[in-house]
Design an enzyme around this catalytic site. Structure first.
Site, PDB file in Angstrom:
ATOM      1  N   HIS A  34       3.436   8.304   5.973  1.00  0.00           N
ATOM      2  CA  HIS A  34       3.564   8.311   4.512  1.00  0.00           C
ATOM      3  C   HIS A  34       4.483   9.445   4.035  1.00  0.00           C
ATOM      4  O   HIS A  34       5.127   9.311   2.995  1.00  0.00           O
ATOM      5  CB  HIS A  34       2.180   8.443   3.876  1.00  0.00           C
ATOM      6  N   ASP A  77       2.538   4.142   8.156  1.00  0.00           N
ATOM      7  CA  ASP A  77       1.974   4.682   6.906  1.00  0.00           C
ATOM      8  C   ASP A  77       0.511   4.256   6.796  1.00  0.00           C
ATOM      9  O   ASP A  77       0.210   3.064   6.726  1.00  0.00           O
ATOM     10  CB  ASP A  77       2.790   4.122   5.719  1.00  0.00           C
ATOM     11  N   SER A  92       5.703   7.652  -3.356  1.00  0.00           N
ATOM     12  CA  SER A  92       4.270   7.348  -3.340  1.00  0.00           C
ATOM     13  C   SER A  92       3.809   6.927  -4.746  1.00  0.00           C
ATOM     14  O   SER A  92       4.299   5.931  -5.264  1.00  0.00           O
ATOM     15  CB  SER A  92       3.508   8.552  -2.780  1.00  0.00           C
TER      16      SER A  92
HETATM   17  C1  MLT Z   1      -1.132   5.427  -5.560  1.00  0.00           C
HETATM   18  O1  MLT Z   1      -2.246   5.735  -5.912  1.00  0.00           O
HETATM   19  O2  MLT Z   1      -0.178   5.289  -6.320  1.00  0.00           O
HETATM   20  C2  MLT Z   1      -0.936   5.214  -4.093  1.00  0.00           C
HETATM   21  O3  MLT Z   1      -2.168   5.077  -3.457  1.00  0.00           O
HETATM   22  C3  MLT Z   1      -0.144   6.313  -3.484  1.00  0.00           C
HETATM   23  C4  MLT Z   1      -0.827   7.632  -3.669  1.00  0.00           C
HETATM   24  O4  MLT Z   1      -0.625   8.259  -4.691  1.00  0.00           O
HETATM   25  O5  MLT Z   1      -1.564   8.063  -2.762  1.00  0.00           O
END
Ligand code: MLT
Length: 212
Positions: A189, A158, A108
């Site tokens: 996700h 996701d 992520s």
């Molecule tokens: C981010 O902010 O890098 C992406 O949206 C993934 C997350 O951290 O939720």
């Protein structure tokens, strides 16, 4: 086990149990820390050294690797600055611990900063496994990404990463010459058992004898 504070990022370091295995750079998601991905690292790369920094940005108290303006909307100047800071940390840690260039394993937000590293400072990584990554920057990847193995694992359902966005990341890296393997898993996700088995097999196939 203690968190090590001497280098420029708080981090955990677990030495290799088997010489010659590629070191992994573990990069957690939003709200995670340096402990989060250690079990994943052990599961996908038994015997590898694990280097696991904590992101320095706080969003409502939750550690991240760069600032965002909203979900999926990134502060691009901060992404560039933090990717460069992380590249400096990798260099410090390689020297302190005597490591080969690591393979990044990011989830992520951690996958997104790893993608930014691949775009700006690919020489710092031997390759990367990006779990639920999206495009971190509009910039074209640096030429040194050519030949680097990159695994991108996306989730078909996701709610955070649009399929088009992950495909765009894969396309940009592929166009720049990275050896991209992009797979879409039937998941959301969150990480799944399939992420572990696919990443483990990919690492074993790409680095049968380590990175050095
Ligand atoms: C981010 O902010 O890098 C992406 O949206 C993934 C997350 O951290 O939720």
């Amino acid at each position: 086990m203690t968190t090590i504070t001497e280098l420029s990022h708080l981090h955990r370091f677990l030495p290799a149990a088997e010489p010659g295995r590629p070191p992994l750079l573990l990069l957690h998601g939003t709200g995670g820390d340096e402990d989060d991905l250690l079990p994943l690292g052990r599961a996908v790369a038994p015997g590898s050294a694990l280097l696991s920094p904590r992101g320095k940005v706080l969003e409502g108290g939750m550690p991240r690797f760069f600032r965002r303006l909203a979900e999926g909307v990134f502060d691009e100047a901060d992404v560039r600055r933090r990717a460069d800071d992380l590249a400096a940390f990798i260099a410090e840690a390689r020297e302190a611990y005597g490591l080969a260039a690591p393979v990044a394993l990011g989830f992520s937000n951690g996958a997104n900063i790893a993608a930014a590293l691949l775009e700006r400072r690919p020489e710092t990584l031997a390759g990367a496994a990006l779990l639920r990554a999206m495009v971190p920057l509009p910039d074209a990847p640096a030429a040194a990404v050519a030949g680097k193995p990159v695994l991108i694992l996306s989730g078909a359902s996701d709610p955070i990463v649009p399929a088009e966005n992950a495909a765009r990341l894969a396309g940009a890296l592929r166009t720049a010459g990275a050896l991209v393997d992009h797979r879409v898993l039937p998941v959301g996700h969150a990480l799944s058992q399939a992420d572990i088995s696919v990443t483990k097999a990919w690492l074993a196939e790409r680095w049968p004898h380590g990175t050095s």
